[in-house]
Scaffold this motif. Structure first.
Motif, short mmCIF file in Angstrom:
data_model
loop_
_atom_site.label_atom_id
_atom_site.label_comp_id
_atom_site.label_asym_id
_atom_site.label_seq_id
_atom_site.Cartn_x
_atom_site.Cartn_y
_atom_site.Cartn_z
N LEU A 137 0.83 -1.21 0.00
CA LEU A 137 0.00 0.00 0.00
C LEU A 137 0.86 1.26 0.00
CD1 LEU A 137 -2.75 -1.01 2.58
CD2 LEU A 137 -3.00 -0.88 0.10
N ALA A 138 1.93 1.25 0.80
CA ALA A 138 2.81 2.41 0.85
C ALA A 138 3.47 2.66 -0.50
CB ALA A 138 3.87 2.21 1.93
N ALA A 139 3.94 1.59 -1.13
CA ALA A 139 4.59 1.73 -2.43
C ALA A 139 3.60 2.20 -3.50
CB ALA A 139 5.23 0.41 -2.84
N ALA A 140 2.40 1.64 -3.50
CA ALA A 140 1.40 2.04 -4.49
C ALA A 140 0.96 3.48 -4.30
CB ALA A 140 0.19 1.11 -4.40
N SER A 141 0.94 3.95 -3.06
CA SER A 141 0.46 5.29 -2.76
C SER A 141 1.52 6.36 -2.91
CB SER A 141 -0.10 5.33 -1.33
OG SER A 141 -1.13 4.39 -1.15
N PHE A 142 2.76 6.03 -2.51
CA PHE A 142 3.81 7.04 -2.46
C PHE A 142 4.98 6.77 -3.38
CE2 PHE A 142 2.07 7.64 2.00
CZ PHE A 142 1.42 8.83 1.70
N PRO A 171 -3.35 5.11 1.07
CA PRO A 171 -4.21 5.28 -0.11
C PRO A 171 -5.15 6.47 -0.01
CG PRO A 171 -4.13 2.98 0.56
CD PRO A 171 -3.50 3.77 1.66
N LEU A 172 -5.61 6.77 1.22
CA LEU A 172 -6.46 7.95 1.40
C LEU A 172 -5.68 9.22 1.10
CD1 LEU A 172 -8.31 7.03 4.74
CD2 LEU A 172 -8.85 6.33 2.39
N ALA A 173 -4.42 9.25 1.52
CA ALA A 173 -3.56 10.40 1.24
C ALA A 173 -3.24 10.51 -0.25
CB ALA A 173 -2.28 10.31 2.05
N PHE A 174 -3.16 9.38 -0.93
CA PHE A 174 -2.97 9.37 -2.38
C PHE A 174 -4.08 10.16 -3.06
CE2 PHE A 174 -4.21 7.33 -6.41
CZ PHE A 174 -3.03 7.42 -7.14
N ALA A 175 -5.31 10.01 -2.55
CA ALA A 175 -6.46 10.69 -3.14
C ALA A 175 -6.66 12.09 -2.57
CB ALA A 175 -7.72 9.86 -2.93
#
Length: 336
Positions: free
Chosen positions: A173-178, A260-264
């Protein structure tokens, strides 16, 4: 009624985040300036009190309904040899929570927090995300709503997790988001050896590669790469924001849940305090990306919400000073 009956409802909530009460925050700041101490002399304690004032909407915030909620889930990716413990331990630890024998039981009690544990389909692990999406749309929504429901009437919420193998989806999740490679985010978790660490990195890389065309939104990142307990934390954080309930995040997994929430919406962490910085290497990078400064750094890596629960005692100290100290006028102390 469910907080997120549809994916669209989840996304709409994430797109419209309320802000803290500016008047309450300003009043708390003014009060800090009147207390019998040099300005700023209580350091971070002053900032914490003002933070709570803004989110609770009152000049003198209190923790009257503090709650710790631990979500538990199992992960199909454990079959890839990414954990030092078998998946059966998740259910065994949930039983230990119920019996009052875990670290979080003792630490929540010491912090004056009501504790609840929410097991999520432990007999039905998520899919191995290296071969398929971890959850269906319905499963991910169910987990998000389980988290949202747990917020209740809390005025401060500690979020923790239990799930053997869950540092692997957290790293994904961290890699996908950041961004970054799998090796930037994986760590030893509960104590895997070098070979186990390599298997974790391969699993994360494989998952990112498999799902790379489906990682364009917070929901799809959570659904493809996360886990039920991780999605539940994300749901709780988002529902708490809608109610202006402040959150104390725990370690790497709980923090990765909101990546993921921060990604959005990069503002998602504004109502969150980082309870501590864990010994898991990726946690400090996550906190930096989210703009969060941990309250404690005690080399903890247990999970369960344990570090966040310890931090609540510091938060209570901050509020005690803010509420209980006399002002210069009340004490008859000269200011010049």
């Amino acid at each position: 009624m469910k907080a997120f009956p549809t994916v669209a409802a989840f996304e709409a909530t994430l797109a419209t985040l309320p802000e803290p009460d500016a008047a309450a925050r300003d009043a708390a700041t003014a009060r800090q300036g009147q207390l019998t101490k040099p300005p700023g002399s209580l350091g971070r304690l002053e900032e914490i009190a003002i933070f709570l004032a803004g989110w609770q909407g009152r000049e003198r915030p209190r923790i009257e309904r503090g709650r710790a909620v631990i979500f538990a889930g199992n992960h199909g990716v454990v079959a890839r040899g990414v954990s030092a413990f078998p998946a059966e331990v998740t259910a065994q630890m949930v039983a230990n929570f119920a019996a009052g024998g875990a670290a979080i039981n003792a630490l929540a009690a010491a912090a004056g927090l009501a504790l609840s544990v929410v097991p999520l389909d432990l007999d039905r692990p998520t899919m191995d995300f290296t071969t398929a999406p971890a959850m269906s749309e319905a499963e991910c929504l169910a987990a998000l709503n389980a988290g949202a429901e747990a917020v209740g009437d809390a005025d401060l919420l500690v979020l923790g997790e239990m799930g053997i193998g869950n540092t692997t989806p957290a790293a994904a999740l961290a890699a996908a988001s950041f961004g970054g490679d799998a090796s930037d985010w994986v760590g030893p978790g509960t104590g895997v050896d070098a070979q186990g660490l390599s298997r974790k990195a391969v699993a994360v890389a494989d998952g990112l590669s498999l799902h790379r065309d489906h990682l364009g939104s917070a929901f799809e990142i959570l659904r493809h790469l996360g886990g039920r307990e991780i999605a539940a934390i994300a749901g709780a954080v988002l529902a708490a924001r809608a109610k202006r309930v402040p959150i104390v995040l725990d370690g790497f997994i709980g923090t990765a849940a909101i990546a993921p929430l921060a990604f959005a919406n990069p503002g998602i962490a504004a109502h969150c305090l980082a309870g501590h910085c864990s010994a898991e290497p990726g946690h400090v990078r996550l906190l930096d990306r989210l703009g969060l400064t941990p309250i404690l750094s005690l080399d903890m890596r247990l999970g369960e919400g344990s570090g966040a629960a310890v931090a609540v005692q510091v938060i209570r100290s901050a509020l005690a000073a803010h509420d209980g100290m006399a002002t210069f006028a009340e004490a008859g102390v000269a200011t010049a």
